[in-house]
Enzyme design. Structure first.
Site, PDB file in Angstrom:
ATOM      1  N   GLY A   1       0.842  -1.355  -0.158  1.00 15.41           N
ATOM      2  CA  GLY A   1      -0.019  -0.005   0.044  1.00 15.41           C
ATOM      3  C   GLY A   1       1.021   1.228   0.013  1.00 15.41           C
ATOM      4  CB  ALA A   2       2.559   3.281  -2.806  1.00 13.09           C
ATOM      5  N   GLY A   3       0.080   4.277  -0.014  1.00 13.85           N
ATOM      6  CA  GLY A   3      -0.728   5.508   0.491  1.00 13.85           C
ATOM      7  C   GLY A   3      -0.061   6.250   1.656  1.00 13.85           C
TER       8      GLY A   3
ATOM      9  NE  ARG B   1      -3.377   3.245  -9.396  1.00 12.34           N
ATOM     10  CZ  ARG B   1      -4.214   3.254  -8.271  1.00 12.34           C
ATOM     11  NH1 ARG B   1      -3.834   2.831  -6.932  1.00 12.34           N
ATOM     12  NH2 ARG B   1      -5.380   3.338  -8.639  1.00 12.34           N
TER      13      ARG B   1
ATOM     14  CE  LYS C   1      -7.059   5.367  16.597  1.00 18.02           C
ATOM     15  NZ  LYS C   1      -6.256   5.074  15.381  1.00 18.02           N
TER      16      LYS C   1
HETATM   17  P1  NAP Z   1      -4.456   5.336   2.039  1.00 21.59           P
HETATM   18  O1  NAP Z   1      -3.836   6.609   2.046  1.00 21.59           O
HETATM   19  O2  NAP Z   1      -5.692   5.330   1.250  1.00 21.59           O
HETATM   20  O3  NAP Z   1      -3.435   4.232   1.611  1.00 21.59           O
HETATM   21  C1  NAP Z   1      -3.655   2.992   1.432  1.00 21.59           C
HETATM   22  C2  NAP Z   1      -2.968   2.278   0.069  1.00 21.59           C
HETATM   23  O4  NAP Z   1      -3.278   0.799   0.050  1.00 21.59           O
HETATM   24  C3  NAP Z   1      -3.539   3.154  -1.009  1.00 21.59           C
HETATM   25  O5  NAP Z   1      -2.270   3.594  -1.933  1.00 21.59           O
HETATM   26  C4  NAP Z   1      -4.283   1.811  -1.847  1.00 21.59           C
HETATM   27  O6  NAP Z   1      -4.022   2.031  -3.039  1.00 21.59           O
HETATM   28  C5  NAP Z   1      -3.194   0.686  -1.491  1.00 21.59           C
HETATM   29  N1  NAP Z   1      -3.923  -0.815  -1.573  1.00 21.59           N
HETATM   30  C6  NAP Z   1      -5.404  -0.890  -1.399  1.00 21.59           C
HETATM   31  N2  NAP Z   1      -5.216  -2.222  -1.733  1.00 21.59           N
HETATM   32  C7  NAP Z   1      -4.469  -2.536  -2.180  1.00 21.59           C
HETATM   33  C8  NAP Z   1      -3.678  -3.718  -2.671  1.00 21.59           C
HETATM   34  N3  NAP Z   1      -4.401  -4.843  -3.035  1.00 21.59           N
HETATM   35  N4  NAP Z   1      -2.439  -3.816  -3.359  1.00 21.59           N
HETATM   36  C9  NAP Z   1      -1.835  -2.953  -3.330  1.00 21.59           C
HETATM   37  N5  NAP Z   1      -2.051  -1.548  -2.875  1.00 21.59           N
HETATM   38  C10 NAP Z   1      -3.341  -1.557  -2.171  1.00 21.59           C
HETATM   39  O7  NAP Z   1      -4.709   4.713   3.426  1.00 21.59           O
HETATM   40  P2  NAP Z   1      -4.245   5.344   4.928  1.00 21.59           P
HETATM   41  O8  NAP Z   1      -4.557   6.732   5.346  1.00 21.59           O
HETATM   42  O9  NAP Z   1      -2.683   4.995   4.696  1.00 21.59           O
HETATM   43  O10 NAP Z   1      -4.677   4.608   6.031  1.00 21.59           O
HETATM   44  C11 NAP Z   1      -4.125   3.044   6.203  1.00 21.59           C
HETATM   45  C12 NAP Z   1      -4.784   2.678   7.433  1.00 21.59           C
HETATM   46  O11 NAP Z   1      -4.239   3.111   8.455  1.00 21.59           O
HETATM   47  C13 NAP Z   1      -6.211   2.842   7.431  1.00 21.59           C
HETATM   48  O12 NAP Z   1      -7.054   1.577   8.166  1.00 21.59           O
HETATM   49  C14 NAP Z   1      -6.541   3.993   8.448  1.00 21.59           C
HETATM   50  O13 NAP Z   1      -7.597   4.167   9.125  1.00 21.59           O
HETATM   51  C15 NAP Z   1      -5.176   3.865   9.334  1.00 21.59           C
HETATM   52  N6  NAP Z   1      -4.591   5.082   9.813  1.00 21.59           N
HETATM   53  C16 NAP Z   1      -4.499   6.227   8.951  1.00 21.59           C
HETATM   54  C17 NAP Z   1      -3.804   7.336   9.533  1.00 21.59           C
HETATM   55  C18 NAP Z   1      -3.461   8.399   8.616  1.00 21.59           C
HETATM   56  O14 NAP Z   1      -3.215   9.464   9.264  1.00 21.59           O
HETATM   57  N7  NAP Z   1      -3.411   8.421   7.378  1.00 21.59           N
HETATM   58  C19 NAP Z   1      -3.726   7.382  11.100  1.00 21.59           C
HETATM   59  C20 NAP Z   1      -3.953   6.502  11.725  1.00 21.59           C
HETATM   60  C21 NAP Z   1      -4.695   5.234  11.143  1.00 21.59           C
HETATM   61  P3  NAP Z   1      -5.317   2.665  -3.900  1.00 21.59           P
HETATM   62  O15 NAP Z   1      -4.661   4.187  -4.031  1.00 21.59           O
HETATM   63  O16 NAP Z   1      -5.061   2.352  -5.441  1.00 21.59           O
HETATM   64  O17 NAP Z   1      -6.509   2.776  -3.399  1.00 21.59           O
END
Ligand code: NAP
Length: 302
Positions: free
Chosen positions: A7-9, A35, A181
């Site tokens: 996951g490159a998010g 991607r 949480k």
């Molecule tokens: P995000 O920015 O949406 O990143 C998720 C990444 O996973 C996206 O790049 C997505 O690709 C990729 N992905 C999904 N399915 C995949 C697959 N099968 N193969 C490869 N890549 C895949 O999410 P995030 O904010 O990092 O959050 C991740 C988790 O952490 C969530 O449960 C969130 O609630 C938790 N969290 C986040 C934060 C925060 O500040 N961001 C803080 C605490 C907790 P696409 O772009 O193509 O969909």
């Protein structure tokens, strides 16, 4: 030993960048070959910290790469977790360890059931990051708690996190932390969506918040999470005050037309109450209102 980050998010890039700059080998797993191609064209990932953008040429691959996976950070949304793990399950080496970063509850157990050969470590993070086009912005310092409900011995690779400056702590009660949480989230986020307000706006609805806290504490105790139930209402009120000017993460998701993780938050709370035959009328009514609201706004209700 190499880390794989799936996951490159936001969080995936935040972790991959910090591990990489500490000299630890990382492979980023992207969703598909298109991607991967655009990621490679960009020369890697870009992380913005304190206004400074820096590029990290972390090697990328797709799920069908043949390289075995020994240590995986699963950094996708909760609703993508099972599909993502199914896509790499055959690559897991014997004794592989997974860190599950998903918010809420439900996805961790589903993932663990898919890969019984791997050790699954649950994480709960208060770090904040968001995507800004192709870049990821590190928006809020925080902390990550890690734990394994089946085995309280800390893994040896915590030294990698130490070296990378990732603030963390091994938690012998990670389920309690995740439940707490989740309860805070259920008491604040759905109402902030329904009233379309900042967290501070919930001070105008004290009875509704109090009734939800009573039911959530009852649910936690029924699940054996007595410590997580303690003083829940007082903490919810503190969070509402301390974050009065902020929009909740669920409010931000809905406002930007993004899918929410409702099924792993309020949905999980209601499903668990049903399994225990526990009637929680305020929580169920809130769930029904939120599902209806999401449908009316054209967003998935799961
Ligand atoms: P995000 O920015 O949406 O990143 C998720 C990444 O996973 C996206 O790049 C997505 O690709 C990729 N992905 C999904 N399915 C995949 C697959 N099968 N193969 C490869 N890549 C895949 O999410 P995030 O904010 O990092 O959050 C991740 C988790 O952490 C969530 O449960 C969130 O609630 C938790 N969290 C986040 C934060 C925060 O500040 N961001 C803080 C605490 C907790 P696409 O772009 O193509 O969909």
């Amino acid at each position: 030993m190499s880390w794989h980050v799936l996951g490159a998010g936001s969080l995936g890039c935040l972790w991959a960048a910090r591990l990489t700059r500490a000299g630890i080998a990382v492979q980023l797993i992207l969703r598909d070959s298109s991607r991967l191609a655009s990621y490679r064209r960009a020369g890697g990932l870009t992380l913005v910290e304190q206004g400074q953008a820096r590029r990290y040429p972390v090697p990328g691959q797709t799920a069908d790469d043949p390289q075995p996976i020994r240590r995986l950070l699963l950094a996708c949304k909760a609703y993508d977790a099972e599909t993502a793990i199914a896509g790499i399950a055959a690559r897991l080496a014997p004794g592989a360890e997974l860190v599950l970063l998903q918010n809420g509850l439900g996805s961790q157990a589903a993932v663990a059931a898919l890969v019984p050969q791997a050790r699954c470590i649950f994480a709960s993070s208060t770090e904040g990051a968001f995507r800004d086009g192709a870049r990821v912005v590190f928006a809020g310092q925080g902390h990550t708690w890690l734990g394994d409900p089946l085995d309280d011995r800390p893994p040896r690779w915590l030294v990698d996190l130490e070296r990378s400056g990732i603030p963390h702590q091994w938690s012998p009660d990670i389920l309690g932390r995740l439940w707490r949480k989740l309860a805070l989230n259920c008491a604040i986020n759905p109402l902030s969506v329904l009233y379309d307000c900042r967290n501070g706006g919930l001070s105008d609805h004290p009875e509704e918040v109090a009734a939800l806290c009573t039911e959530l504490a009852q649910l936690l105790r029924t699940c054996g999470q007595t410590a997580a139930a303690l003083d829940l209402h007082a903490e919810v009120q503190r969070v509402i005050q301390a974050t009065a000017a902020n929009y909740s993460s669920m409010h931000q998701d809905v406002a930007q037309g993004r899918r929410t993780e409702i099924a792993y938050l309020l949905g999980h709370a209601c499903a668990t109450a049903q399994q225990h035959r526990l009637a929680l009328p305020h929580l169920e009514a809130l769930h029904a209102r939120l599902l209806e609201y999401l449908r009316a706004h054209g967003l998935p209700s799961h």
